[in-house]
Design a protein around this motif. Structure first.
Motif, PDB file in Angstrom:
ATOM      1  N   LYS A  20       0.826  -1.205   0.000  1.00  0.00           N
ATOM      2  CA  LYS A  20       0.000   0.000   0.000  1.00  0.00           C
ATOM      3  C   LYS A  20       0.865   1.260   0.000  1.00  0.00           C
ATOM      4  CE  LYS A  20      -2.457   0.467   3.628  1.00  0.00           C
ATOM      5  NZ  LYS A  20      -3.442   0.396   4.718  1.00  0.00           N
ATOM      6  N   MET A  21       1.917   1.262   0.792  1.00  0.00           N
ATOM      7  CA  MET A  21       2.812   2.405   0.839  1.00  0.00           C
ATOM      8  C   MET A  21       3.560   2.573  -0.480  1.00  0.00           C
ATOM      9  SD  MET A  21       3.738   4.894   2.476  1.00  0.00           S
ATOM     10  CE  MET A  21       4.549   5.520   3.885  1.00  0.00           C
ATOM     11  N   GLY A  22       3.955   1.468  -1.109  1.00  0.00           N
ATOM     12  CA  GLY A  22       4.592   1.547  -2.422  1.00  0.00           C
ATOM     13  C   GLY A  22       3.664   2.149  -3.457  1.00  0.00           C
ATOM     14  N   PHE A  23       2.384   1.773  -3.408  1.00  0.00           N
ATOM     15  CA  PHE A  23       1.428   2.346  -4.355  1.00  0.00           C
ATOM     16  C   PHE A  23       1.273   3.843  -4.114  1.00  0.00           C
ATOM     17  CE2 PHE A  23      -2.765   3.688  -5.728  1.00  0.00           C
ATOM     18  CZ  PHE A  23      -2.742   3.274  -7.051  1.00  0.00           C
ATOM     19  N   MET A  24       1.177   4.246  -2.854  1.00  0.00           N
ATOM     20  CA  MET A  24       0.996   5.675  -2.561  1.00  0.00           C
ATOM     21  C   MET A  24       2.214   6.498  -2.986  1.00  0.00           C
ATOM     22  SD  MET A  24      -1.148   5.852   0.987  1.00  0.00           S
ATOM     23  CE  MET A  24      -0.041   4.855   1.955  1.00  0.00           C
ATOM     24  N   MET A  25       3.411   5.975  -2.736  1.00  0.00           N
ATOM     25  CA  MET A  25       4.615   6.692  -3.157  1.00  0.00           C
ATOM     26  C   MET A  25       4.692   6.766  -4.681  1.00  0.00           C
ATOM     27  SD  MET A  25       7.677   5.607  -0.566  1.00  0.00           S
ATOM     28  CE  MET A  25       7.707   3.917  -1.119  1.00  0.00           C
ATOM     29  N   GLY A  26       4.418   5.653  -5.347  1.00  0.00           N
ATOM     30  CA  GLY A  26       4.448   5.646  -6.802  1.00  0.00           C
ATOM     31  C   GLY A  26       3.388   6.539  -7.404  1.00  0.00           C
ATOM     32  N   PHE A  27       2.221   6.579  -6.784  1.00  0.00           N
ATOM     33  CA  PHE A  27       1.138   7.429  -7.280  1.00  0.00           C
ATOM     34  C   PHE A  27       1.526   8.893  -7.176  1.00  0.00           C
ATOM     35  CE2 PHE A  27      -3.039   9.461  -7.257  1.00  0.00           C
ATOM     36  CZ  PHE A  27      -3.643   8.810  -8.312  1.00  0.00           C
ATOM     37  N   ALA A  28       2.155   9.268  -6.062  1.00  0.00           N
ATOM     38  CA  ALA A  28       2.569  10.657  -5.880  1.00  0.00           C
ATOM     39  C   ALA A  28       3.631  11.057  -6.901  1.00  0.00           C
ATOM     40  CB  ALA A  28       3.087  10.866  -4.462  1.00  0.00           C
ATOM     41  N   THR A  69       1.095   1.367  -9.637  1.00  0.00           N
ATOM     42  CA  THR A  69       0.936  -0.080  -9.797  1.00  0.00           C
ATOM     43  C   THR A  69       2.291  -0.777  -9.855  1.00  0.00           C
ATOM     44  OG1 THR A  69      -1.154   0.234 -10.966  1.00  0.00           O
ATOM     45  CG2 THR A  69      -0.032  -1.876 -11.280  1.00  0.00           C
ATOM     46  N   PHE A  70       3.215  -0.221 -10.631  1.00  0.00           N
ATOM     47  CA  PHE A  70       4.529  -0.851 -10.740  1.00  0.00           C
ATOM     48  C   PHE A  70       5.315  -0.767  -9.434  1.00  0.00           C
ATOM     49  CE2 PHE A  70       3.810  -0.322 -15.366  1.00  0.00           C
ATOM     50  CZ  PHE A  70       3.917  -1.661 -15.698  1.00  0.00           C
ATOM     51  N   SER A  72       3.934  -0.742  -6.427  1.00  0.00           N
ATOM     52  CA  SER A  72       3.339  -1.697  -5.498  1.00  0.00           C
ATOM     53  C   SER A  72       3.751  -3.121  -5.843  1.00  0.00           C
ATOM     54  CB  SER A  72       1.819  -1.558  -5.485  1.00  0.00           C
ATOM     55  OG  SER A  72       1.262  -1.913  -6.724  1.00  0.00           O
ATOM     56  N   ILE A  73       3.873  -3.435  -7.111  1.00  0.00           N
ATOM     57  CA  ILE A  73       4.348  -4.754  -7.515  1.00  0.00           C
ATOM     58  C   ILE A  73       5.786  -4.958  -7.028  1.00  0.00           C
ATOM     59  CG2 ILE A  73       5.013  -6.180  -9.497  1.00  0.00           C
ATOM     60  CD1 ILE A  73       2.552  -4.963 -10.938  1.00  0.00           C
ATOM     61  N   GLY A  74       6.610  -3.929  -7.184  1.00  0.00           N
ATOM     62  CA  GLY A  74       7.995  -4.013  -6.720  1.00  0.00           C
ATOM     63  C   GLY A  74       8.078  -4.211  -5.215  1.00  0.00           C
ATOM     64  N   MET A  75       7.242  -3.523  -4.464  1.00  0.00           N
ATOM     65  CA  MET A  75       7.238  -3.687  -3.011  1.00  0.00           C
ATOM     66  C   MET A  75       6.707  -5.070  -2.626  1.00  0.00           C
ATOM     67  SD  MET A  75       8.600  -1.070  -1.680  1.00  0.00           S
ATOM     68  CE  MET A  75       8.111  -0.769  -0.007  1.00  0.00           C
ATOM     69  N   GLY A  76       5.758  -5.585  -3.392  1.00  0.00           N
ATOM     70  CA  GLY A  76       5.245  -6.924  -3.128  1.00  0.00           C
ATOM     71  C   GLY A  76       6.291  -7.990  -3.360  1.00  0.00           C
ATOM     72  N   ILE A  77       7.117  -7.800  -4.354  1.00  0.00           N
ATOM     73  CA  ILE A  77       8.197  -8.754  -4.630  1.00  0.00           C
ATOM     74  C   ILE A  77       9.209  -8.766  -3.477  1.00  0.00           C
ATOM     75  CG2 ILE A  77      10.180  -9.184  -6.145  1.00  0.00           C
ATOM     76  CD1 ILE A  77       8.394  -8.277  -8.476  1.00  0.00           C
ATOM     77  N   ARG A  78       9.423  -7.598  -2.876  1.00  0.00           N
ATOM     78  CA  ARG A  78      10.413  -7.497  -1.793  1.00  0.00           C
ATOM     79  C   ARG A  78       9.917  -8.118  -0.476  1.00  0.00           C
ATOM     80  NH1 ARG A  78      12.545  -1.873  -0.703  1.00  0.00           N
ATOM     81  NH2 ARG A  78      13.965  -3.093   0.572  1.00  0.00           N
ATOM     82  N   CYS A  79       8.626  -8.353  -0.341  1.00  0.00           N
ATOM     83  CA  CYS A  79       8.102  -8.914   0.921  1.00  0.00           C
ATOM     84  C   CYS A  79       8.604 -10.322   1.181  1.00  0.00           C
ATOM     85  CB  CYS A  79       6.579  -8.934   0.905  1.00  0.00           C
ATOM     86  SG  CYS A  79       5.868  -7.315   1.192  1.00  0.00           S
TER      87      CYS A  79
END
Length: 79
Positions: A20-28, A69-70, A72-79
């Motif tokens: 969620k935080m990755g999406f918000m940062m990427g969106f901004a 979106t990209f 958040s995908i990147g942050m999801g991969i890092r989990c």
């Protein structure tokens, strides 16, 4: 896998929180880039007034959503 606890009893953010935080940062970041590129491209084709604001807003939302979106995908991969 146990949750790591910091020195003051703080827990690590969950994987969903990280995505969620990755999406918000990427969106901004995408919105900022969309504002610059959208303004330039709309002015180049001669848009003015409401048409300009609509075109820039649409570009901002599109680039913000795409980059978010990209990220958040990147942050999801890092989990």
């Amino acid at each position: 896998m146990p949750v790591a606890v910091g020195s003051y009893g703080q827990t690590q953010p969950s994987c969903f929180d990280r995505v969620k935080m990755g999406f918000m940062m990427g969106f901004a970041v995408g919105m900022a880039a969309g504002a610059m590129f959208g303004t330039f491209s709309c002015l180049r084709v001669g848009m003015r007034g409401r048409e300009l604001m609509g075109g820039v807003g649409k570009t901002m939302l599109q680039s913000g959503g795409t980059f978010g979106t990209f990220m958040s995908i990147g942050m999801g991969i890092r989990c």
